[in-house]
Enzyme design. Structure first.
Site, PDB file in Angstrom:
ATOM      1  N   GLU A 180     -10.434  -2.401   4.354  1.00 38.71           N
ATOM      2  CA  GLU A 180      -9.046  -1.962   4.550  1.00 38.71           C
ATOM      3  C   GLU A 180      -8.981  -0.455   4.041  1.00 38.71           C
ATOM      4  O   GLU A 180      -9.788   0.005   2.924  1.00 38.71           O
ATOM      5  CB  GLU A 180      -8.098  -2.563   3.935  1.00 38.71           C
ATOM      6  CG  GLU A 180      -8.126  -4.151   4.233  1.00 38.71           C
ATOM      7  CD  GLU A 180      -6.888  -5.192   3.868  1.00 38.71           C
ATOM      8  OE1 GLU A 180      -6.441  -5.958   4.750  1.00 38.71           O
ATOM      9  OE2 GLU A 180      -6.761  -5.159   2.558  1.00 38.71           O
ATOM     10  N   ASP A 218       0.721  -1.150   0.087  1.00 40.06           N
ATOM     11  CA  ASP A 218      -0.132  -0.025   0.144  1.00 40.06           C
ATOM     12  C   ASP A 218       0.736   1.284   0.087  1.00 40.06           C
ATOM     13  O   ASP A 218       1.955   1.381   0.558  1.00 40.06           O
ATOM     14  CB  ASP A 218      -0.686   0.161   1.193  1.00 40.06           C
ATOM     15  CG  ASP A 218      -1.712  -1.073   1.602  1.00 40.06           C
ATOM     16  OD1 ASP A 218      -1.478  -2.219   1.032  1.00 40.06           O
ATOM     17  OD2 ASP A 218      -2.355  -1.056   2.801  1.00 40.06           O
TER      18      ASP A 218
END
Ligand code: FRU
Length: 501
Positions: A207, A24
């Site tokens: 998420e 990420d």
């Protein structure tokens, strides 16, 4: 080691880590003329492991300079995803009025605790920098926000200043929903509200939330958008990012009624229907005079991310994008466009040479390896398929286009190159709805060695996909049902390298 091995798949104008594993994007913040990008980083291997925050800076989101690792694991745990804010008013006291601190709000993940079932493994914590992000100090009072005793998933804090309530608002992913917390100083947090238990896609864990104001292009009015990544459960399998449109009063995020009926009618709304755009969030503190909503995502998918055929480094980011919210008769449509800063890398433009009726445009050398292909054509009728085909001498081809029968875009990487590394990678055709109503179709496809990103209808439909051709594509053709056809416009623009230093 990266200098020893050839790296044919390393993108030339997309961000990649210097070496090793990345996932990420984290802590994206604009400060003093530089865009900061932190990222989930495992510097000691090319698969996921105890997470660090890698760091890079850029004046334009295209040319990046690698910076030293910003945050490394410690006795409280590994450093999961989170955000960075400029604490302009020094509410945290970590800086001074003259030199406001940058504050990182991240998740500690304690694997030993998780394995021992001892206590909730995830908590939120702070680190700060008084030297423009060059060095970071962890707050001695960490963690600042702990999970309930039975809460395992409690992560990815994205924080922004909320002027009306004079407080910091944190969006947090809590398993199957989002929690909003508020704080006057980034240290003391209290729960405001929850969102999402019964709406949107729930095929996997929630998420990387991001709650942000966004202007509606048609009315100039303001809405709030919640970006939310989910894994698995994406529209074409595995990881993907959905969005919600609503209003936020400083306490609750409430869906816009029009968007709520859109959800009921059409199902979850995705920012990108390709399989390789995940965990994306927006840049904080973009100056008001600029006003853009800027984001990028991780260009991979948990279904196969650890198996893709690169070894010295693994995973890149998508092109940075500007998000624009449109209000159309059928509801809200989120457009994404590559940031205009990319234009600086654009080079030679070629027109198709129709050498023979069946050939279409041929390009020699590696011109297509880093390119933008633009094609404009009329909506294919009946059950025709109109598409671009990128191919090489090895007989591999990537196809991306529109299916007249279903009215949907498709991305076909089943014969595009290597796929043996994972059964999940290229077993299916990937499809996406067309949101535009016009009879003229416009597609822009960006190729960069291991990726193809479709921006259709001025960004109304997106498909970002990894591809691993065993040799660079040397030909692009526009085809209708397998026959070379004459589109209304067709150009290929070379894109230079951004040479991350
Ligand atoms: C998303 C994610 C986050 C987490 C991070 C760990 O890809 O699972 O929820 O913070 O990756 O690396």
């Amino acid at each position: 080691p990266e200098l020893i091995q050839p790296q044919p798949y390393r993108p030339a104008y997309h961000f990649t880590p210097p070496h090793a594993w990345m996932n990420d994007p984290n802590g994206m913040v604009y400060y003093k003329g530089l865009y900061h990008l932190f990222y989930q980083f495992h510097p000691y291997s090319n698969v996921w492991g105890p997470m660090h925050w890698g760091h890079a800076t850029s004046p334009d989101m295209i040319h990046w300079t690698h910076q030293p690792i910003a945050l490394a694991p410690d006795e409280l745990g590994a450093i999961f995803s989170g955000s960075v804010v400029v604490d302009w008013k020094n509410t945290s006291g970590f800086g001074t009025a003259d030199n406001p601190p940058l504050v990182a709000i991240f998740t500690y993940h304690n694997e030993a605790d998780r394995l021992a079932g001892k206590r909730p493994p995830q908590s939120q914590a702070l680190a700060y920098s008084s030297d423009n992000g060059a060095s970071w100090t962890k707050y001695a009072g960490n963690p600042v926000l702990k999970a309930a005793p039975d809460q395992g998933d409690f992560r990815d804090p994205k924080v922004r200043w909320h002027e009306a309530s004079q407080s910091w608002i944190m969006s947090l992913a809590v398993g199957d929903h989002v929690e909003f917390h508020a704080s006057p100083d980034l240290k003391q947090w209290h729960l405001l509200s929850q969102f999402g238990k019964n709406v949107g896609a729930h095929g996997g864990v929630w998420e990387c939330p991001d709650l942000l104001p966004i202007r509606v292009a048609e009315t100039g009015g303001q809405k709030w958008m919640l970006l939310l990544s989910i894994n698995p459960g994406g529209p074409n399998g595995g990881s993907a990012t959905q969005f919600f449109i609503g209003d936020f009063d400083g306490r609750n995020f409430v869906l816009d009624p029009a968007f709520a009926s859109q959800l009921e009618q059409d199902g979850p709304q995705w920012i990108d229907w390709g399989r390789d755009n995940y965990a994306g969030v927006t840049w904080s503190d973009v100056p008001a005079a600029d006003g853009r909503v800027l984001m990028l995502g991780w260009m991979s998918n948990w279904d196969y991310a650890t198996k893709v055929p690169t070894s010295a480094w693994r995973s890149g980011m998508t092109l940075p994008r500007e998000l624009q919210l449109h209000r159309q008769a059928q509801g809200y449509v989120l457009h994404s466009l590559p940031v205009r800063e990319l234009d600086a890398l654009k080079g030679r433009i070629s027109q198709p040479q129709t050498a023979t009726a069946t050939e279409g445009l041929s390009l020699s050398g590696r011109a297509l390896e880093q390119s933008e292909t633009y094609v404009e054509f009329s909506l294919p009728g009946g059950n025709s398929k109109a598409y671009l085909e990128f191919s090489n001498a090895q007989g591999e081809a990537y196809k991306v286009g529109l299916d007249g029968q279903t009215g949907r875009y498709f991305s076909d990487r089943r014969q595009a190159g290597r796929k043996d590394f994972s059964e999940q990678f290229a077993s299916k055709l990937h499809t996406a709805p067309r949101h535009a109503q016009s009879a003229v179709v416009r597609m822009r496809v960006y190729l960069d060695r291991n990726s193809a990103e479709l921006f259709a209808d001025d960004g109304a439909t997106l498909m970002s996909e990894l591809i691993f051709p065993s040799a660079p594509y040397t030909q692009v053709r526009f085809l209708v049902d397998g026959q070379a056809a004459q589109p209304a416009a067709f150009t290929v623009t070379e894109i230079g390298s951004s040479q991350t230093s």
